[in-house]
Design a protein around this motif. Structure first.
Motif, PDB file in Angstrom:
ATOM      1  N   ASP A 215      34.714 -10.646  18.231  1.00  0.00           N
ATOM      2  CA  ASP A 215      33.489  -9.988  17.790  1.00  0.00           C
ATOM      3  C   ASP A 215      33.816  -8.529  17.475  1.00  0.00           C
ATOM      4  O   ASP A 215      34.403  -7.826  18.304  1.00  0.00           O
ATOM      5  CB  ASP A 215      32.402 -10.070  18.857  1.00  0.00           C
ATOM      6  N   THR A 216      33.454  -8.101  16.283  1.00  0.00           N
ATOM      7  CA  THR A 216      33.709  -6.729  15.847  1.00  0.00           C
ATOM      8  C   THR A 216      32.406  -6.096  15.381  1.00  0.00           C
ATOM      9  O   THR A 216      31.697  -6.671  14.553  1.00  0.00           O
ATOM     10  CB  THR A 216      34.733  -6.692  14.700  1.00  0.00           C
ATOM     11  N   ILE A 217      32.104  -4.924  15.914  1.00  0.00           N
ATOM     12  CA  ILE A 217      30.907  -4.179  15.533  1.00  0.00           C
ATOM     13  C   ILE A 217      31.347  -2.836  14.948  1.00  0.00           C
ATOM     14  O   ILE A 217      32.069  -2.072  15.597  1.00  0.00           O
ATOM     15  CB  ILE A 217      29.975  -3.947  16.730  1.00  0.00           C
ATOM     16  N   ASN A 233      28.482  -6.608  11.782  1.00  0.00           N
ATOM     17  CA  ASN A 233      28.923  -7.367  12.950  1.00  0.00           C
ATOM     18  C   ASN A 233      29.550  -8.677  12.487  1.00  0.00           C
ATOM     19  O   ASN A 233      28.923  -9.451  11.763  1.00  0.00           O
ATOM     20  CB  ASN A 233      27.748  -7.663  13.880  1.00  0.00           C
TER      21      ASN A 233
END
Length: 279
Positions: A215-217, A233
């Motif tokens: 998960d990348t924000i 996201n």
């Protein structure tokens, strides 16, 4: 010959010869690492509605000593049969018409990291994308910043794909971004330049030997217009089918608080794909 000269020089200065450090340096010299993966997926629907979407993504990296070079290219293309008369039904006549574009996004980027330590690096990147359905004929950007490995935790239970322990990693980044925006025909003004600060958190969690959650924000804040906030996201769950191929479910959310005039603030993309790890 080199070892003989080393012995003679140390004897000349009355010093003892120490071989262990020299041998260790040669043995433990970091070998270059290369990685390459290709991802492909899509969907096709027919019946009351007729449309298809194709998604592809290729990522690669090469790491040597304290340097890492990475690149990525991706494309999303969709077409559909359109309800031309607006009666809510795609008639037989309308089904005979050519497909009309319903999604079309192309993106590419390249990044260089210079590692200061095992956990810290300075990075420089450049990239761009085209998305007619979001109002962008072409949007390019350049960025520099600092990256830090915040968490590198080994699980006490389980075994990773490489035979080692399962791991959880959390990376944080801060940077400054300069973007050049060229909008589609009909948007006024036709171009814009955005100067923004960037914050990023990226999580990688190994659930078991073959399953990984990521998960990348990313958050971009326009330094000239505080209302212009952008958020992206990307979350994904992948599981290995064999040594080289993985099954992946992913979702991407794009939010732009000040979108291109006439376009929506939010884009969602959910994909089911196969990923081939070539290297």
């Amino acid at each position: 010959m080199i070892n003989l000269l080393l012995v003679l020089s140390t004897l000349a200065f009355g010093q003892e010869v120490e071989w262990s450090e020299t041998e260790k340096t040669v043995e433990e010299a970091e070998k270059p690492e290369a990685a390459l993966s290709v991802e492909f997926g899509g969907s096709y629907t027919f019946g009351n509605s007729v449309f298809y979407t194709i998604y592809s993504n290729a990522t690669g990296s090469y790491k040597w000593q304290k340097n890492k070079l990475g690149a990525e290219a991706k494309a999303t293309v969709g077409q559909s049969k359109v309800d031309l008369d607006g009666d809510g039904v795609v008639s037989d006549r309308e089904r005979g018409e050519p497909f009309k574009p319903s999604a079309e996004r192309y993106a590419a980027g390249i990044r260089y990291d210079r590692f200061l330590s095992d956990r810290d690096s300075l990075y420089l990147l450049a990239g761009g994308f085209s998305d007619q359905f979001a109002g962008y004929d072409l949007r390019t950007h350049e960025q520099l910043g600092y990256s830090r490995l915040l968490v590198d935790h080994e699980h006490s239970l389980g075994e990773g794909a490489d035979g080692g322990p399962l791991k959880t990693k959390l990376v944080g980044e801060i940077g400054f971004d300069w973007a050049q925006e060229n909008f589609v025909e009909g948007v006024d003004p036709e171009t814009a330049q955005i100067f923004a600060g960037r914050l990023m958190l990226g999580l990688t969690h190994q659930i078991n030997k073959g399953t990984v959650f990521t998960d990348t924000i990313e958050v971009y804040e326009n330094v000239q217009d505080p209302e212009d906030l952008r958020l992206q996201n990307d979350a994904a769950l992948s599981t290995k089918l064999n040594g080289k191929v993985s099954f992946k479910i992913s979702h991407s959310l794009l939010f732009d608080n000040v979108p291109v005039d006439g376009f929506r603030k939010i884009d969602h993309t959910t994909m089911v794909t196969l990923v081939a790890s070539i290297l």
